[in-house]
Design an enzyme around this catalytic site. Structure first.
Site, mmCIF file in Angstrom:
data_model
loop_
_atom_site.group_PDB
_atom_site.id
_atom_site.type_symbol
_atom_site.label_atom_id
_atom_site.label_comp_id
_atom_site.label_asym_id
_atom_site.label_seq_id
_atom_site.Cartn_x
_atom_site.Cartn_y
_atom_site.Cartn_z
ATOM 1 N N MET A 51 46.438 55.240 28.744
ATOM 2 C CA MET A 51 45.538 54.321 28.270
ATOM 3 C C MET A 51 46.113 52.913 28.366
ATOM 4 O O MET A 51 47.408 52.708 28.585
ATOM 5 C CB MET A 51 45.800 54.551 26.580
ATOM 6 C CG MET A 51 44.913 53.588 25.684
ATOM 7 S SD MET A 51 45.179 54.103 23.886
ATOM 8 C CE MET A 51 46.851 53.314 23.528
ATOM 9 N N ASP A 53 43.931 48.779 27.937
ATOM 10 C CA ASP A 53 43.176 47.895 27.114
ATOM 11 C C ASP A 53 42.198 48.480 25.939
ATOM 12 O O ASP A 53 41.513 49.418 26.255
ATOM 13 C CB ASP A 53 42.312 46.998 27.821
ATOM 14 C CG ASP A 53 42.782 46.414 28.992
ATOM 15 O OD1 ASP A 53 44.085 46.466 29.201
ATOM 16 O OD2 ASP A 53 42.284 45.652 29.947
ATOM 17 N N GLN A 69 40.574 51.761 27.597
ATOM 18 C CA GLN A 69 40.720 52.232 29.081
ATOM 19 C C GLN A 69 41.660 53.439 29.193
ATOM 20 O O GLN A 69 42.591 53.559 28.770
ATOM 21 C CB GLN A 69 41.422 50.975 29.777
ATOM 22 C CG GLN A 69 40.607 49.701 29.755
ATOM 23 C CD GLN A 69 39.697 49.721 30.855
ATOM 24 O OE1 GLN A 69 39.860 49.811 32.349
ATOM 25 N NE2 GLN A 69 38.412 50.353 30.398
ATOM 26 N N TRP A 77 47.764 54.899 35.596
ATOM 27 C CA TRP A 77 46.514 54.143 35.687
ATOM 28 C C TRP A 77 45.554 54.888 36.877
ATOM 29 O O TRP A 77 46.352 55.075 37.907
ATOM 30 C CB TRP A 77 46.748 52.756 35.916
ATOM 31 C CG TRP A 77 45.469 51.751 35.922
ATOM 32 C CD1 TRP A 77 44.967 51.352 34.635
ATOM 33 C CD2 TRP A 77 44.545 51.508 36.878
ATOM 34 N NE1 TRP A 77 43.709 50.600 35.099
ATOM 35 C CE2 TRP A 77 43.382 50.754 36.309
ATOM 36 C CE3 TRP A 77 44.551 51.777 38.295
ATOM 37 C CZ2 TRP A 77 42.427 50.343 37.173
ATOM 38 C CZ3 TRP A 77 43.481 51.380 39.088
ATOM 39 C CH2 TRP A 77 42.560 50.683 38.540
ATOM 40 N N SER A 110 37.266 47.189 31.492
ATOM 41 C CA SER A 110 37.309 46.754 30.097
ATOM 42 C C SER A 110 35.998 45.650 29.770
ATOM 43 O O SER A 110 35.208 45.424 30.701
ATOM 44 C CB SER A 110 38.381 45.535 29.602
ATOM 45 O OG SER A 110 39.588 46.577 29.702
ATOM 46 N N ARG A 183 35.555 39.762 35.544
ATOM 47 C CA ARG A 183 35.585 41.006 34.659
ATOM 48 C C ARG A 183 35.572 40.696 33.177
ATOM 49 O O ARG A 183 36.068 39.627 32.777
ATOM 50 C CB ARG A 183 36.678 41.926 35.128
ATOM 51 C CG ARG A 183 38.134 41.521 35.414
ATOM 52 C CD ARG A 183 39.017 42.593 35.549
ATOM 53 N NE ARG A 183 40.359 42.275 35.525
ATOM 54 C CZ ARG A 183 40.793 41.742 36.953
ATOM 55 N NH1 ARG A 183 40.012 41.588 37.881
ATOM 56 N NH2 ARG A 183 42.039 41.338 36.871
ATOM 57 N N GLU A 235 42.335 37.306 32.105
ATOM 58 C CA GLU A 235 41.720 38.789 31.911
ATOM 59 C C GLU A 235 41.302 38.639 30.358
ATOM 60 O O GLU A 235 41.976 37.911 29.453
ATOM 61 C CB GLU A 235 42.540 39.949 32.095
ATOM 62 C CG GLU A 235 43.139 40.091 33.585
ATOM 63 C CD GLU A 235 43.979 41.381 33.791
ATOM 64 O OE1 GLU A 235 43.827 41.688 34.940
ATOM 65 O OE2 GLU A 235 44.853 41.613 33.072
ATOM 66 N N TRP A 317 52.024 45.206 31.719
ATOM 67 C CA TRP A 317 51.961 45.865 33.044
ATOM 68 C C TRP A 317 53.188 45.768 33.950
ATOM 69 O O TRP A 317 53.297 46.547 34.875
ATOM 70 C CB TRP A 317 50.925 45.036 34.136
ATOM 71 C CG TRP A 317 49.265 45.360 33.372
ATOM 72 C CD1 TRP A 317 48.524 44.500 32.667
ATOM 73 C CD2 TRP A 317 49.009 46.577 33.594
ATOM 74 N NE1 TRP A 317 47.325 45.316 32.502
ATOM 75 C CE2 TRP A 317 47.514 46.520 33.103
ATOM 76 C CE3 TRP A 317 48.968 47.858 34.102
ATOM 77 C CZ2 TRP A 317 46.790 47.766 33.067
ATOM 78 C CZ3 TRP A 317 48.299 49.004 34.352
ATOM 79 C CH2 TRP A 317 46.865 48.740 33.627
HETATM 80 C C1 FRU Z 1 43.832 44.289 31.925
HETATM 81 C C2 FRU Z 1 43.018 44.875 32.798
HETATM 82 C C3 FRU Z 1 41.461 44.412 32.722
HETATM 83 C C4 FRU Z 1 40.883 45.422 33.451
HETATM 84 C C5 FRU Z 1 41.643 46.750 32.766
HETATM 85 C C6 FRU Z 1 41.523 47.805 34.183
HETATM 86 O O1 FRU Z 1 44.716 45.122 31.330
HETATM 87 O O2 FRU Z 1 43.557 44.598 34.148
HETATM 88 O O3 FRU Z 1 41.415 43.236 33.341
HETATM 89 O O4 FRU Z 1 39.349 45.328 33.222
HETATM 90 O O5 FRU Z 1 42.939 46.212 32.831
HETATM 91 O O6 FRU Z 1 42.156 48.913 33.442
#
Ligand code: FRU
Length: 511
Positions: A51, A53, A69, A77, A110, A183, A235, A317
């Site tokens: 998991m 965002d 996410q 990821w 996201s 995004r 972001e 991250w």
């Molecule tokens: C932020 C991000 C967003 C993107 C998503 C991808 O953590 O990088 O910008 O939409 O995660 O999982």
């Protein structure tokens, strides 16, 4: 004096400490056993796998929706889906099937969700009120082919209060103009002009778009290229208002990665004005909604009226894909109520755990007027394993520290350093730290309050601590991975220091 206090405390602790047993059923009787090592007991975490965002946070028909996410095939990821959970009280969560799957336009990155009360989108056919999700589709094939327009915005709608979703047949609704990072659309209703405003992260700034129907979008303006922190890409923005007395202040949240105040990912904010087209900042300094290393991509729920409730992803991250959990990876922060406080002529955001959390208060122990000259002022020992909330307040502030420790000598230290005027969290010796160079360390948040007294709330879970000081003006979130649960709390100060009250709540597991 200390002896008296200690004895008194022992009694209180004896009352307070009932070792939490891990609940074996979730609120909806799903057989959820949340008892693996490091499994959060009072925070949302996915049943299994990856998991990041929070997404599509919308309140509707007595339910808080939390999409997120999700990569259901791995604990790292990958191709992104929207996982789904709901809550009636922001505390207990019910898991639901995946809401959005990747398709030929790409992964589901996201985004946000709104209640389209006026059916501006036309998705409601028989008088239903549609919920509309607005999200980025990330086309990894196009990315691999070297194209730059691989992120576009799409929408989906739900006619059953957010439980199932249909993607719009004419996606994408906002095409990439040639910006690689394009995004994380966050959409709000701008009542004065009866239009939707989308705030989109566009590399090193945000871009505002407007729409009458959520399908056609017009660019209004850009903000931020020359302002704020730029240690990493921008972001997950959010735009909303907070009230200060009778004044409405516009708030723009922008997550950046890397470049946070304590390394890696973090979320900055701007106070300002917004006229339906442009955001005009009221500040020139950089501010962070949470100075800790583990609160990222946080945004607020749509449709909660004047109340603004924020929740972030409790990771970073820098090491998110390597944290030592096996079945699942990461959790969300405690939902927080946002407010404003004025210091001099500047407005600052305050964050506080939502009051709904009191439903899991179990036993409590309270100490009043603890005074000491020098050294240790309180030592609470016993089987403290499990979640807790600690609140302390005083009419003055001196350097002090609170240590949570285990029988094998691992610890987390939280404190205030008067000389530096910082609060800090030290996870140097907190257990498993070797998965990331630099994970073991001390992180700080400046004390912003100019008041003589202070208050501090600590929300403690098996693998995290959230610090809210001075009414939520200074905030820090940290995760940690002890080899055995912390079982004692010690409080020390090096100078004469009187704490007016110290309250310890044992919390019940939400699972
Ligand atoms: C932020 C991000 C967003 C993107 C998503 C991808 O953590 O990088 O910008 O939409 O995660 O999982």
């Amino acid at each position: 004096m200390i002896c008296g206090v200690m004895k008194n405390m022992k009694n209180l602790i004896a009352i307070a400490l009932v070792i939490a047993s891990n609940a074996v059923k979730s609120q909806n009787s799903q057989p959820v056993i949340y008892s693996e090592p490091h499994r959060p007991q009072i925070h949302f975490s996915p049943l299994q796998k990856w998991m990041n965002d929070p997404n599509g946070m919308v309140f509707y028909n007595h339910q808080y929706h939390l999409f997120y996410q999700d990569y259901p095939d791995s604990t790292i990821w990958g191709p992104m889906h929207w996982g789904h959970a709901t809550s009636k009280d922001l505390v207990h969560w019910k898991h639901h099937p995946i809401a959005l799957y990747p398709d030929s336009l790409g992964y589901i990155f996201s985004g946000s969700a709104v209640v389209d009360y006026n059916n501006t989108s036309g998705f409601g056919k028989n008088g239903e009120i549609p919920l509309v999700a607005i999200f980025t589709q990330h086309n990894s094939k196009a990315q691999k082919e070297g194209k730059i327009d691989f992120q576009n915005q799409s929408i989906a709608y739900s006619l059953d209060d957010g439980m199932t979703w249909t993607k719009y047949s004419d996606n994408p609704v906002l095409k990439n103009p040639g910006i690689m990072d394009f995004r994380d659309p966050k959409v709000m209703w701008y009542e004065r002009e009866k239009k939707w405003i989308m705030t989109l992260a566009t590399y090193d700034r945000v871009t505002f778009f407007s729409s009458k129907d959520l399908k056609g979008w017009t660019k209004e303006s850009e903000f931020g290229k020359e302002v704020g922190a730029h240690g990493g890409v921008w972001e997950c923005p959010d735009l909303f208002t907070l009230n200060y007395q009778n004044k409405k202040i516009w708030i723009l949240l922008v997550s950046i990665n890397p470049g946070g105040p304590n390394k890696g990912s973090a979320t900055q904010y701007f106070t300002g004005e917004f006229d339906g087209k442009k955001f005009i900042p009221l500040q020139t300094d950089t501010r962070w909604i949470d100075y800790g290393p583990d609160d990222y991509a946080g945004v607020t729920w749509f449709n909660t009226s004047e109340r603004k409730i924020f929740l972030g992803w409790m990771s970073n991250w820098q090491y998110a894909t390597r944290v030592p959990t096996e079945k699942w990876r990461s959790a969300m922060t405690i939902p927080r109520d946002l407010g404003l406080e004025k210091i001099g002529d500047k407005y600052f955001i305050t964050s506080q755990p939502v009051h709904e959390m009191s439903v899991i208060d179990d036993r409590r122990a309270e100490l009043k007027k603890i005074t000491t000259s020098n050294k240790e002022i309180a030592k609470w020992a016993g089987k403290l394993s499990g979640p807790a909330r600690l609140r302390l307040a005083s009419d003055k502030i001196e350097s002090f520290s609170i240590t949570l420790s285990s029988e094998i000598g691992e610890q987390i230290v939280v404190g205030y350093d008067k000389a530096a005027n910082n609060y800090y969290i030290d996870r140097t010796n907190s257990g498993k730290v070797s998965f990331e160079k630099g994970f073991a360390g001390i992180h700080t948040v400046p004390r912003l309050s100019d008041k003589a007294g202070f208050d501090m709330v600590l929300v403690i879970d098996n693998a995290s601590i959230e610090l809210f000081a001075d009414n939520g003006l200074s905030v820090m979130t940290e995760v940690f991975f002890p080899n055995s649960l912390f079982s004692a709390i010690n409080i020390q100060s090096t100078r004469d220091f009187r704490i007016n009250s110290l309250t310890y709540f044992k919390l019940k597991s939400i699972w």
